[in-house]
Scaffold this motif. Sequence first.
Motif, PDB file in Angstrom:
ATOM      1  N   ILE B  87       0.845  -1.192   0.000  1.00 20.56           N
ATOM      2  CA  ILE B  87       0.000   0.000   0.000  1.00 20.56           C
ATOM      3  C   ILE B  87       0.880   1.242   0.000  1.00 20.56           C
ATOM      4  O   ILE B  87       1.843   1.332   0.772  1.00 20.56           O
ATOM      5  CB  ILE B  87      -0.922   0.033   1.240  1.00 20.56           C
ATOM      6  N   GLY B  88       0.525   2.177  -0.838  1.00 20.61           N
ATOM      7  CA  GLY B  88       1.198   3.467  -0.805  1.00 20.61           C
ATOM      8  C   GLY B  88       0.227   4.521  -0.304  1.00 20.61           C
ATOM      9  O   GLY B  88      -0.978   4.442  -0.555  1.00 20.61           O
ATOM     10  N   TYR B  89       0.743   5.468   0.455  1.00 19.27           N
ATOM     11  CA  TYR B  89      -0.137   6.504   1.010  1.00 19.27           C
ATOM     12  C   TYR B  89       0.509   7.861   0.799  1.00 19.27           C
ATOM     13  O   TYR B  89       1.644   8.090   1.215  1.00 19.27           O
ATOM     14  CB  TYR B  89      -0.342   6.241   2.503  1.00 19.27           C
ATOM     15  N   VAL B  90      -0.216   8.725   0.133  1.00 22.86           N
ATOM     16  CA  VAL B  90       0.282  10.078  -0.104  1.00 22.86           C
ATOM     17  C   VAL B  90      -0.744  11.053   0.444  1.00 22.86           C
ATOM     18  O   VAL B  90      -1.917  10.991   0.071  1.00 22.86           O
ATOM     19  CB  VAL B  90       0.493  10.338  -1.611  1.00 22.86           C
ATOM     20  N   SER B  91      -0.286  11.878   1.351  1.00 20.76           N
ATOM     21  CA  SER B  91      -1.198  12.866   1.919  1.00 20.76           C
ATOM     22  C   SER B  91      -0.475  14.194   1.998  1.00 20.76           C
ATOM     23  O   SER B  91       0.719  14.235   2.301  1.00 20.76           O
ATOM     24  CB  SER B  91      -1.642  12.420   3.317  1.00 20.76           C
ATOM     25  N   GLU B  92      -1.196  15.231   1.730  1.00 18.84           N
ATOM     26  CA  GLU B  92      -0.554  16.545   1.808  1.00 18.84           C
ATOM     27  C   GLU B  92      -0.128  16.857   3.242  1.00 18.84           C
ATOM     28  O   GLU B  92       0.789  17.627   3.474  1.00 18.84           O
ATOM     29  CB  GLU B  92      -1.496  17.627   1.290  1.00 18.84           C
ATOM     30  N   ASN B  93      -0.797  16.236   4.205  1.00 18.65           N
ATOM     31  CA  ASN B  93      -0.477  16.530   5.608  1.00 18.65           C
ATOM     32  C   ASN B  93       0.606  15.621   6.187  1.00 18.65           C
ATOM     33  O   ASN B  93       1.098  15.874   7.276  1.00 18.65           O
ATOM     34  CB  ASN B  93      -1.740  16.381   6.467  1.00 18.65           C
ATOM     35  N   GLN B  94       0.897  14.556   5.487  1.00 17.85           N
ATOM     36  CA  GLN B  94       1.845  13.597   6.052  1.00 17.85           C
ATOM     37  C   GLN B  94       3.220  14.244   6.239  1.00 17.85           C
ATOM     38  O   GLN B  94       3.727  14.920   5.351  1.00 17.85           O
ATOM     39  CB  GLN B  94       1.972  12.393   5.126  1.00 17.85           C
ATOM     40  N   LYS B  95       3.794  13.981   7.430  1.00 20.74           N
ATOM     41  CA  LYS B  95       5.087  14.601   7.739  1.00 20.74           C
ATOM     42  C   LYS B  95       6.229  13.699   7.286  1.00 20.74           C
ATOM     43  O   LYS B  95       6.262  12.524   7.632  1.00 20.74           O
ATOM     44  CB  LYS B  95       5.198  14.840   9.247  1.00 20.74           C
ATOM     45  N   LEU B  96       7.131  14.285   6.557  1.00 25.32           N
ATOM     46  CA  LEU B  96       8.323  13.545   6.147  1.00 25.32           C
ATOM     47  C   LEU B  96       9.434  13.790   7.168  1.00 25.32           C
ATOM     48  O   LEU B  96       9.434  14.803   7.857  1.00 25.32           O
ATOM     49  CB  LEU B  96       8.776  14.018   4.764  1.00 25.32           C
ATOM     50  N   PRO B  97      10.388  12.877   7.256  1.00 28.21           N
ATOM     51  CA  PRO B  97      11.564  13.148   8.105  1.00 28.21           C
ATOM     52  C   PRO B  97      12.440  14.204   7.445  1.00 28.21           C
ATOM     53  O   PRO B  97      13.335  13.883   6.663  1.00 28.21           O
ATOM     54  CB  PRO B  97      12.263  11.792   8.180  1.00 28.21           C
ATOM     55  N   GLU B  98      12.148  15.430   7.732  1.00 30.18           N
ATOM     56  CA  GLU B  98      12.695  16.526   6.927  1.00 30.18           C
ATOM     57  C   GLU B  98      14.188  16.735   7.108  1.00 30.18           C
ATOM     58  O   GLU B  98      14.807  17.425   6.315  1.00 30.18           O
ATOM     59  CB  GLU B  98      11.935  17.814   7.259  1.00 30.18           C
ATOM     60  N   TRP B  99      14.756  16.128   8.153  1.00 34.16           N
ATOM     61  CA  TRP B  99      16.193  16.294   8.343  1.00 34.16           C
ATOM     62  C   TRP B  99      16.990  15.461   7.348  1.00 34.16           C
ATOM     63  O   TRP B  99      18.178  15.673   7.165  1.00 34.16           O
ATOM     64  CB  TRP B  99      16.581  15.901   9.763  1.00 34.16           C
ATOM     65  N   MET B 100      16.304  14.524   6.691  1.00 32.96           N
ATOM     66  CA  MET B 100      17.011  13.652   5.754  1.00 32.96           C
ATOM     67  C   MET B 100      17.129  14.295   4.375  1.00 32.96           C
ATOM     68  O   MET B 100      16.297  15.109   3.991  1.00 32.96           O
ATOM     69  CB  MET B 100      16.237  12.339   5.578  1.00 32.96           C
TER      70      MET B 100
END
Lengths: 582, 318
Positions: B87-100
């Motif tokens: 399953i793939g999930y894409v959400s505008e609100n989903q937080k990415l590990p932005e330090w990477m």
Amino acid sequence: MDPKLIVNNALKDLYRARIPLIGFLAVLLFRFIFVMDPFMSFGYSKWLFSPPGDVSEGFSAITYGLMILIGIIVITGWVQSDSLNDNEAFWITRPAREIHLLVAKLANIGFVFILIPSHLDMTIGLLHGAGWNAFWALPNNLWYYSLHFLPILLAATLTPDLPRMILVLIVTIVVASFWTALIGAPISNEFNAYLNNIWEAHLQLILGIAFLAAYLVQSLLRRRKTATKIALAGILLAPLIAFPRFSHSDKELTRKAVPLKDVELDPAEYVYQGWNRERWDLIIDRRFDINDTNPNRILIPLKTQSELVGQGLGRQEHSIRWSRPNWRLKSFFNLLQNTGYSINGISQEDPDYQRGNRVTGRLLDFGRRERFGGFSGKATLDLTNYFSQYELISLKEAPLDEHVRVLENGISSIILYAGYRSQSIEGEEYDGKALSDTKIKVLESRFAESFNSIELDHNEAEIENRILRFYFLYDPTRELLAAGHRQFNNQNRDFHYYKGLWTYGPNLSKREKWMTFRMHHNANYTIDHKQLKLLVIDMKKTGNSVLKSEMEISDLSKHVKAIRELEQSNAGMGRWTREVDP
Amino acid sequence: MTTSSVKNDSLAIEATSLSKRYKDQEAVIDLDLTIEKGGIYALLGPNGAGKTTTLKMLMGIIQPSDGTCRVLGQDSSHLAPEAYQKIGYVSENQKLPEWMTLHQLLLYLKPYYPTWDDQFLQKLLQEYELPLDRRLKAMSRGMRMKTKFLISLVYHPELLVLDEPFSGLDPVIREECIDGLLDWSRKDRTAVISSHDIEDVERLADVVGIIEKGRLELDESVDSLKERIRRVSVTISENAELPGSLPSGWKSARTNLRNIEFFDTEFEANRSDKLIHAILPGVERIDFEPMTLREIYVALLKQKRRETGGKYGSETHR
């Protein structure tokens, strides 16, 4: 569980926090070098690398604070980057098992913040010859650091970001203070010191951790069944609660082997023995002449012995550090010297007189004063000797068969049955059918047990006399006398919970009901116990004498040197005794 | 059992009486939803209709208050981590590990997915023109969304769930994402996409569901919907008298002098023509116009709100 995925997560977290972690390791290294005195074990001066005076203690406090601060920043970052409470957290819709994240984070915290500092402490112990004790102290050190950093992990799960995390910590501290003040205080009492400590210092923390752990498990395992959650919460909490029972006190780290040069009496004269676990007894043998002795009284001179028992390696200022050289003065009853009996050479600490007989002042302060800006002038050793004078009231031979039971090897231990003594607890008064039907109060004494007797004078006014009673096992065939003393058991002087965080603890001890008579260590002959007699000597204390004397350290060195020469030439009983621990 | 298994195997998502309540607010009410494998399903609805809540329940992110939902054959409330490999999930609100950096993110994610396709990754990287060495924190909103697409496509998921994926994207990036999605969907994979932006969805969706105030009001293929609903314009003679009631399939009827306009929601060419002549007097001219998905969506929502006394309820209606 897939180990690869755990490692994957652990490496990710380590990389994320690489800069503060480098800072953390730098702080540890700094502490290791400049606070813990590691180079002392290589023969360098204790203070070669340590800055003088308060600066070293300041370093200790600052580095300790930095460790905690970096721990808060790093652990909070680790936990909150994979937030457990955020529906939009990245990991939630990825094939990451919660347990992978948990294990990875626990592994990182355990390795960086618990294992490395604990092993540095252990290394210090090993470097200074603590031997296996350093290993035995490891669980205690692990527990010590766990108590600092695991609650941070737990608290971080409650909060979404660092500021709120710090807020939670502040609130927790405030609540804990109120807990102590409002709940801890009313239940504290002298009667139950143990519970008092539990409630005031420990239970609140355990409860706090339990609450946070439950929340953590709940958050982490929300897709699990309730039974699994409870089981895992139990597993997580069990070590926190049970672990102190297996921990050891910091005293285990006290080194048995103390190189004489560390004492700095005469560093040039002695060869440093490395890590050998040796113990040196320094006996300061001084003779004193007492002129005003009353011939009707028995004089009990207390021959002064000072034993260098080692240097304390314990937690000071939030770090493992050396304490100053630790001397323990021993007093020794050379009892009844003038009565024709010879007393076996029992080297036994006497707590009654230890308080009064101290190698006082300058020697003990010597190291400390050097640290605080150097020492000028000649170092001197002050000796303060207390003599107690007793009047003999009675010396009786008690029938051994009626009152003792032979326990070990015929002679070494006997039990006193009712009529002489029964089991008693220190300081507690009890009525016993003693020799004179007097009220007995057991005081803290090894060789003598004291009780008060009441007499009436001619005005029928009560006169209270303190009587000291000594028990001796007498071997008439060899004219040997062994002084009896009661052991203490159930001692709980070292309270293991949160060692280093709280220094106080309950002090429980109780007298054994049996009495031990130590024979001379050279008594390798067989004693027929049927020939033994139990002597009961009652004495009344009539006064104290104090003798103070002073000698210079250099004199002491000469003195010691002379004794060593005597010892080496086998010219007599050396006063340097050298015992090697097995 | 065999029949049921066969049936279930063909379904990507099967929700039954799905509901979600937040204290006194009902976000999703008694939602029945069946999405077969293959194709793109668009969940449309205004802001706050319950689209995101529905998708979160499908993904197992939040638990339903009532009802059940199965995703790729598994109960969505207890999706095993392995399920997310498909399953793939894409959400505008989903937080990415932005330090990477993107490179670090890809290295971190790869061990989780047995079907990770490095060749496909290179292709996507080229198409999306994403810099591997840039931290996610330093990326633009569009680049971050493309990153989310990339890390959700690269392991060839069987099901892709997209929650407002194009929101706020500039047209070029939007086109790139849509093209990538269309390309991906050709491989007989399933996507569920929620949006309130109809134009984008119209190009993508095979089936559309319209959700309004937590209820699924419509669930139909786009082709069927466009075939079924027409805008009808009828010109009648001057003295003709209008009937008191209209057939239920005629929605949003309006009159303007001799013209009557409405949406015929049950359009069939011959039948509708005959029905208009039977109901309306003096029919002089009839025009049947096909409608865009947007027009259908707006019309249906307006009609719904009229029926429930909503914002448009006071408009003219004979």
